[in-house]
Motif scaffolding. Sequence first.
Motif, PDB file in Angstrom:
ATOM      1  N   TYR A  28       0.844  -1.189   0.000  1.00 51.61           N
ATOM      2  CA  TYR A  28       0.000   0.000   0.000  1.00 51.61           C
ATOM      3  C   TYR A  28       0.875   1.233   0.000  1.00 51.61           C
ATOM      4  O   TYR A  28       2.013   1.211   0.493  1.00 51.61           O
ATOM      5  CB  TYR A  28      -0.911   0.028   1.236  1.00 51.61           C
ATOM      6  CG  TYR A  28      -2.095  -0.884   1.114  1.00 51.61           C
ATOM      7  CD1 TYR A  28      -3.301  -0.420   0.601  1.00 51.61           C
ATOM      8  CD2 TYR A  28      -2.011  -2.216   1.494  1.00 51.61           C
ATOM      9  CE1 TYR A  28      -4.400  -1.259   0.469  1.00 51.61           C
ATOM     10  CE2 TYR A  28      -3.100  -3.063   1.367  1.00 51.61           C
ATOM     11  CZ  TYR A  28      -4.288  -2.574   0.850  1.00 51.61           C
ATOM     12  OH  TYR A  28      -5.364  -3.416   0.723  1.00 51.61           O
ATOM     13  N   ALA A  71       1.914   4.624   1.487  1.00 52.72           N
ATOM     14  CA  ALA A  71       1.879   5.411   2.722  1.00 52.72           C
ATOM     15  C   ALA A  71       2.251   6.839   2.345  1.00 52.72           C
ATOM     16  O   ALA A  71       3.069   7.071   1.458  1.00 52.72           O
ATOM     17  CB  ALA A  71       2.879   4.870   3.739  1.00 52.72           C
ATOM     18  N   PHE A 127      -2.013   5.961   5.613  1.00 55.13           N
ATOM     19  CA  PHE A 127      -2.290   5.184   4.413  1.00 55.13           C
ATOM     20  C   PHE A 127      -3.655   5.616   3.887  1.00 55.13           C
ATOM     21  O   PHE A 127      -4.672   5.340   4.538  1.00 55.13           O
ATOM     22  CB  PHE A 127      -2.293   3.682   4.735  1.00 55.13           C
ATOM     23  CG  PHE A 127      -0.944   3.130   5.089  1.00 55.13           C
ATOM     24  CD1 PHE A 127      -0.203   2.429   4.151  1.00 55.13           C
ATOM     25  CD2 PHE A 127      -0.416   3.312   6.362  1.00 55.13           C
ATOM     26  CE1 PHE A 127       1.045   1.911   4.473  1.00 55.13           C
ATOM     27  CE2 PHE A 127       0.832   2.798   6.686  1.00 55.13           C
ATOM     28  CZ  PHE A 127       1.562   2.098   5.746  1.00 55.13           C
ATOM     29  N   CYS A 131      -5.058   3.575   9.905  1.00 55.43           N
ATOM     30  CA  CYS A 131      -3.708   2.989   9.855  1.00 55.43           C
ATOM     31  C   CYS A 131      -2.713   4.151   9.872  1.00 55.43           C
ATOM     32  O   CYS A 131      -2.394   4.730   8.836  1.00 55.43           O
ATOM     33  CB  CYS A 131      -3.544   2.126   8.601  1.00 55.43           C
ATOM     34  SG  CYS A 131      -1.998   1.195   8.570  1.00 55.43           S
ATOM     35  N   GLU A 141       5.999   0.019   7.847  1.00 55.39           N
ATOM     36  CA  GLU A 141       5.893  -1.422   7.596  1.00 55.39           C
ATOM     37  C   GLU A 141       5.254  -2.123   8.794  1.00 55.39           C
ATOM     38  O   GLU A 141       4.377  -2.982   8.630  1.00 55.39           O
ATOM     39  CB  GLU A 141       7.270  -2.019   7.320  1.00 55.39           C
ATOM     40  CG  GLU A 141       7.217  -3.479   6.961  1.00 55.39           C
ATOM     41  CD  GLU A 141       8.582  -4.057   6.630  1.00 55.39           C
ATOM     42  OE1 GLU A 141       8.838  -5.207   7.041  1.00 55.39           O
ATOM     43  OE2 GLU A 141       9.384  -3.378   5.971  1.00 55.39           O
ATOM     44  N   LEU A 165       1.476  -1.252   9.051  1.00 53.28           N
ATOM     45  CA  LEU A 165       0.739  -1.908   7.968  1.00 53.28           C
ATOM     46  C   LEU A 165       0.524  -3.385   8.303  1.00 53.28           C
ATOM     47  O   LEU A 165      -0.575  -3.914   8.140  1.00 53.28           O
ATOM     48  CB  LEU A 165       1.465  -1.761   6.635  1.00 53.28           C
ATOM     49  CG  LEU A 165       0.814  -2.458   5.437  1.00 53.28           C
ATOM     50  CD1 LEU A 165      -0.595  -1.939   5.185  1.00 53.28           C
ATOM     51  CD2 LEU A 165       1.683  -2.286   4.187  1.00 53.28           C
ATOM     52  N   TYR A 178      -2.077  -3.674  11.099  1.00 53.99           N
ATOM     53  CA  TYR A 178      -3.407  -3.341  10.574  1.00 53.99           C
ATOM     54  C   TYR A 178      -3.974  -4.517   9.786  1.00 53.99           C
ATOM     55  O   TYR A 178      -5.139  -4.881   9.943  1.00 53.99           O
ATOM     56  CB  TYR A 178      -3.286  -2.094   9.691  1.00 53.99           C
ATOM     57  CG  TYR A 178      -4.600  -1.523   9.224  1.00 53.99           C
ATOM     58  CD1 TYR A 178      -5.234  -0.520   9.947  1.00 53.99           C
ATOM     59  CD2 TYR A 178      -5.200  -1.959   8.047  1.00 53.99           C
ATOM     60  CE1 TYR A 178      -6.430   0.032   9.527  1.00 53.99           C
ATOM     61  CE2 TYR A 178      -6.398  -1.420   7.616  1.00 53.99           C
ATOM     62  CZ  TYR A 178      -7.018  -0.420   8.356  1.00 53.99           C
ATOM     63  OH  TYR A 178      -8.202   0.114   7.924  1.00 53.99           O
TER      64      TYR A 178
END
Length: 140
Positions: free
Chosen positions: A7, A9, A23, A29, A44, A47, A50
């Motif tokens: 994803y 960020a 994010f 998040c 990292e 993420l 989450y």
Amino acid sequence: MKNTYEYVAIFDYEEDGGVNIYFPDLPGCLSCADDTKEALHNAEEVLGLYMVECEEENIEIPEPTPIENIHCKENEKPILVSVWMPLARSEVEVVSVKKTLTLPAWLNKLAEEQKINFSKVLQAALKDILKAKRIIGKEK
């Protein structure tokens, strides 16, 4: 369950040198850091946490927006963050404790006839009554 997620960020650079991390595709998040190196690590980590939470709570995981479709402010930078989920999952320790409970025999009989999972029902009821969700990495 997937082995990796990627994803975008957004690193939002503050005037004092700090970095706020969010994010766009994943509400809630969030993280922060003192510098870019720490921000990469924290992005990292958050993420992974989450995604573990989404998997465990059966929360729908959205498709990631391509980085070229992300628009940032002047003080922001889009960073593609990848997380290896087997490692993220292994870092989330969940320890269960055994509890003994008492209930009326008639209720026990009905529940057993319906093949009710007592542990699951008790956990759901306690979460509901306490308005609680597990805080990843804190449960011992």
